[in-house]
Design a protein around this motif. Structure first.
Motif, PDB file in Angstrom:
ATOM      1  N   MET A   1       1.038  -1.157  -0.150  1.00  0.00           N
ATOM      2  CA  MET A   1       0.041   0.000  -0.030  1.00  0.00           C
ATOM      3  C   MET A   1       1.004   1.176   0.199  1.00  0.00           C
ATOM      4  SD  MET A   1      -2.784   0.997  -0.110  1.00  0.00           S
ATOM      5  CE  MET A   1      -3.914   2.365   0.606  1.00  0.00           C
ATOM      6  N   VAL A   2       1.922   1.252   0.943  1.00  0.00           N
ATOM      7  CA  VAL A   2       2.753   2.350   0.864  1.00  0.00           C
ATOM      8  C   VAL A   2       3.537   2.573  -0.530  1.00  0.00           C
ATOM      9  CG1 VAL A   2       5.061   3.141   1.914  1.00  0.00           C
ATOM     10  CG2 VAL A   2       3.353   2.029   3.480  1.00  0.00           C
ATOM     11  N   ILE A   3       3.647   1.376  -1.117  1.00  0.00           N
ATOM     12  CA  ILE A   3       4.409   1.800  -2.558  1.00  0.00           C
ATOM     13  C   ILE A   3       3.615   2.265  -3.517  1.00  0.00           C
ATOM     14  CG2 ILE A   3       5.291   0.245  -4.555  1.00  0.00           C
ATOM     15  CD1 ILE A   3       6.544  -1.514  -2.635  1.00  0.00           C
ATOM     16  N   LEU A   4       2.114   1.821  -3.430  1.00  0.00           N
ATOM     17  CA  LEU A   4       1.164   2.524  -4.318  1.00  0.00           C
ATOM     18  C   LEU A   4       0.964   3.828  -4.066  1.00  0.00           C
ATOM     19  CD1 LEU A   4      -1.513  -0.346  -4.453  1.00  0.00           C
ATOM     20  CD2 LEU A   4      -0.071   0.312  -6.336  1.00  0.00           C
ATOM     21  N   CYS A   5       0.882   4.211  -2.712  1.00  0.00           N
ATOM     22  CA  CYS A   5       0.568   5.857  -2.482  1.00  0.00           C
ATOM     23  C   CYS A   5       1.967   6.752  -2.787  1.00  0.00           C
ATOM     24  CB  CYS A   5       0.498   5.808  -0.977  1.00  0.00           C
ATOM     25  SG  CYS A   5      -1.110   5.276  -0.274  1.00  0.00           S
ATOM     26  N   LEU A   6       2.895   6.011  -2.561  1.00  0.00           N
ATOM     27  CA  LEU A   6       4.354   6.775  -3.185  1.00  0.00           C
ATOM     28  C   LEU A   6       4.402   6.939  -4.688  1.00  0.00           C
ATOM     29  CD1 LEU A   6       7.206   5.394  -0.824  1.00  0.00           C
ATOM     30  CD2 LEU A   6       6.092   7.630  -0.846  1.00  0.00           C
ATOM     31  N   GLU A   7       3.856   5.869  -5.371  1.00  0.00           N
ATOM     32  CA  GLU A   7       3.691   5.880  -6.934  1.00  0.00           C
ATOM     33  C   GLU A   7       2.645   7.072  -7.198  1.00  0.00           C
ATOM     34  OE1 GLU A   7       2.322   3.738 -10.744  1.00  0.00           O
ATOM     35  OE2 GLU A   7       1.565   2.952  -8.776  1.00  0.00           O
ATOM     36  N   VAL A   8       1.590   7.211  -6.602  1.00  0.00           N
ATOM     37  CA  VAL A   8       0.523   8.383  -6.903  1.00  0.00           C
ATOM     38  C   VAL A   8       1.059   9.508  -6.795  1.00  0.00           C
ATOM     39  CG1 VAL A   8      -1.718   8.944  -6.307  1.00  0.00           C
ATOM     40  CG2 VAL A   8      -1.526   6.711  -6.442  1.00  0.00           C
ATOM     41  N   ILE A   9       1.709   9.752  -5.585  1.00  0.00           N
ATOM     42  CA  ILE A   9       2.431  10.938  -5.463  1.00  0.00           C
ATOM     43  C   ILE A   9       3.367  11.464  -6.504  1.00  0.00           C
ATOM     44  CG2 ILE A   9       3.860  12.249  -3.689  1.00  0.00           C
ATOM     45  CD1 ILE A   9       2.328  10.972  -1.461  1.00  0.00           C
ATOM     46  N   ASN A  24     -11.755  18.944 -12.973  1.00  0.00           N
ATOM     47  CA  ASN A  24     -12.983  19.095 -13.873  1.00  0.00           C
ATOM     48  C   ASN A  24     -13.764  17.689 -13.737  1.00  0.00           C
ATOM     49  OD1 ASN A  24     -11.738  17.299 -15.622  1.00  0.00           O
ATOM     50  ND2 ASN A  24     -11.015  19.195 -16.619  1.00  0.00           N
ATOM     51  N   ALA A  25     -14.839  17.284 -14.496  1.00  0.00           N
ATOM     52  CA  ALA A  25     -15.524  16.004 -14.272  1.00  0.00           C
ATOM     53  C   ALA A  25     -14.501  14.775 -14.656  1.00  0.00           C
ATOM     54  CB  ALA A  25     -16.516  16.068 -15.055  1.00  0.00           C
ATOM     55  N   PHE A  26     -13.617  15.133 -15.517  1.00  0.00           N
ATOM     56  CA  PHE A  26     -12.539  13.975 -15.980  1.00  0.00           C
ATOM     57  C   PHE A  26     -11.915  13.776 -14.737  1.00  0.00           C
ATOM     58  CE2 PHE A  26      -8.731  12.645 -17.831  1.00  0.00           C
ATOM     59  CZ  PHE A  26      -9.262  11.332 -18.517  1.00  0.00           C
ATOM     60  N   ASP A  27     -11.177  14.808 -14.285  1.00  0.00           N
ATOM     61  CA  ASP A  27     -10.206  14.665 -13.263  1.00  0.00           C
ATOM     62  C   ASP A  27     -10.720  14.136 -12.066  1.00  0.00           C
ATOM     63  OD1 ASP A  27      -7.870  16.149 -14.599  1.00  0.00           O
ATOM     64  OD2 ASP A  27      -8.745  17.954 -13.869  1.00  0.00           O
ATOM     65  N   PHE A  28     -12.148  14.446 -11.634  1.00  0.00           N
ATOM     66  CA  PHE A  28     -12.629  13.992 -10.814  1.00  0.00           C
ATOM     67  C   PHE A  28     -12.988  12.231 -10.750  1.00  0.00           C
ATOM     68  CE2 PHE A  28     -16.588  12.482  -8.751  1.00  0.00           C
ATOM     69  CZ  PHE A  28     -16.158  12.722  -7.219  1.00  0.00           C
ATOM     70  N   ALA A  33     -10.899   6.841  -9.708  1.00  0.00           N
ATOM     71  CA  ALA A  33     -10.540   5.463 -10.160  1.00  0.00           C
ATOM     72  C   ALA A  33      -9.267   5.260  -9.050  1.00  0.00           C
ATOM     73  CB  ALA A  33     -10.172   5.676 -11.562  1.00  0.00           C
ATOM     74  N   LEU A  34      -8.343   6.287  -9.057  1.00  0.00           N
ATOM     75  CA  LEU A  34      -7.142   6.083  -8.507  1.00  0.00           C
ATOM     76  C   LEU A  34      -7.309   5.567  -6.894  1.00  0.00           C
ATOM     77  CD1 LEU A  34      -4.932   9.301  -9.398  1.00  0.00           C
ATOM     78  CD2 LEU A  34      -4.494   6.822  -9.957  1.00  0.00           C
ATOM     79  N   GLY A  35      -8.296   6.174  -6.339  1.00  0.00           N
ATOM     80  CA  GLY A  35      -8.739   5.765  -5.024  1.00  0.00           C
ATOM     81  C   GLY A  35      -9.429   4.308  -4.986  1.00  0.00           C
ATOM     82  N   VAL A  53       0.411  -1.157  -9.548  1.00  0.00           N
ATOM     83  CA  VAL A  53       1.192  -0.240 -10.172  1.00  0.00           C
ATOM     84  C   VAL A  53       0.915   0.275 -11.485  1.00  0.00           C
ATOM     85  CG1 VAL A  53       3.653   0.486 -10.497  1.00  0.00           C
ATOM     86  CG2 VAL A  53       3.075  -0.412  -8.314  1.00  0.00           C
ATOM     87  N   LEU A  54       0.842  -0.669 -12.612  1.00  0.00           N
ATOM     88  CA  LEU A  54       0.620  -0.364 -13.619  1.00  0.00           C
ATOM     89  C   LEU A  54      -0.822   0.172 -13.923  1.00  0.00           C
ATOM     90  CD1 LEU A  54       1.381  -1.018 -16.872  1.00  0.00           C
ATOM     91  CD2 LEU A  54       0.031  -3.143 -16.555  1.00  0.00           C
ATOM     92  N   LEU A  55      -1.891  -0.087 -13.231  1.00  0.00           N
ATOM     93  CA  LEU A  55      -3.001   0.631 -13.450  1.00  0.00           C
ATOM     94  C   LEU A  55      -3.088   2.027 -12.897  1.00  0.00           C
ATOM     95  CD1 LEU A  55      -5.857   0.652 -14.448  1.00  0.00           C
ATOM     96  CD2 LEU A  55      -6.671  -0.472 -12.100  1.00  0.00           C
ATOM     97  N   ILE A  56      -2.376   2.385 -11.915  1.00  0.00           N
ATOM     98  CA  ILE A  56      -2.040   3.773 -11.346  1.00  0.00           C
ATOM     99  C   ILE A  56      -1.259   4.436 -12.242  1.00  0.00           C
ATOM    100  CG2 ILE A  56      -0.971   5.210  -9.676  1.00  0.00           C
ATOM    101  CD1 ILE A  56      -1.858   2.982  -7.549  1.00  0.00           C
TER     102      ILE A  56
END
Length: 144
Positions: A1-9, A24-28, A33-35, A53-56
């Protein structure tokens, strides 16, 4: 989980401030989807860390690509962003626009008070935006 959070950041830092500023709506949609991806990888042992990781990466790449295209192609920009709507024009409330935007007078009044106006009719224009309601108080071009 930590690895995924670091990847998102890390991915959001790479793609720039625009990625997380004016949503905007797309960003939302991408944010949700990221969450959802983070939660699925964290809670479902059937989904590997590599797939998460790939999906993010793909979601952030999609968001970056659409934003990049929207800066260069007006059609893409118009598709993913809402155009501004004039709610008040030279002190007159545009009721049809208020209904379309689903904004009430009770929501406009605090915005006017924040800019030190007692009455909405004292403003030249009010326009809803993603970060609140903009109030224009100078004479509008060509009307003063």
């Amino acid at each position: 989980m930590v690895i995924l959070c670091l990847e998102v950041i890390f991915m959001l830092m790479l793609t720039g401030k625009q990625t997380v500023s004016k949503m905007n709506a797309f960003d939302f949609l991408i944010t949700v989807a990221l969450g959802s991806t983070l939660a699925t990888v964290a809670l479902n042992s059937n989904v590997s860390l590599t797939k998460g990781v790939l999906l993010i990466f793909l979601l952030v790449l999609l968001q970056f690509s659409v934003t990049w295209l929207s800066v260069r192609l007006r059609g893409i920009k118009n598709l993913i962003t809402a155009s501004p709507t004039l709610l008040v024009y030279i002190g007159q409330v545009i009721k049809k626009a208020m209904k379309e935007e689903r904004i009430t007078m009770e929501e406009l009044q605090p915005a006017a008070r924040q800019k030190r106006f007692c009455k909405i009719k004292d403003t030249d224009a009010l326009i809803p935006e993603s970060k609140g309601i903009s109030i224009i108080i100078e004479n509008l071009p060509g009307f003063g």
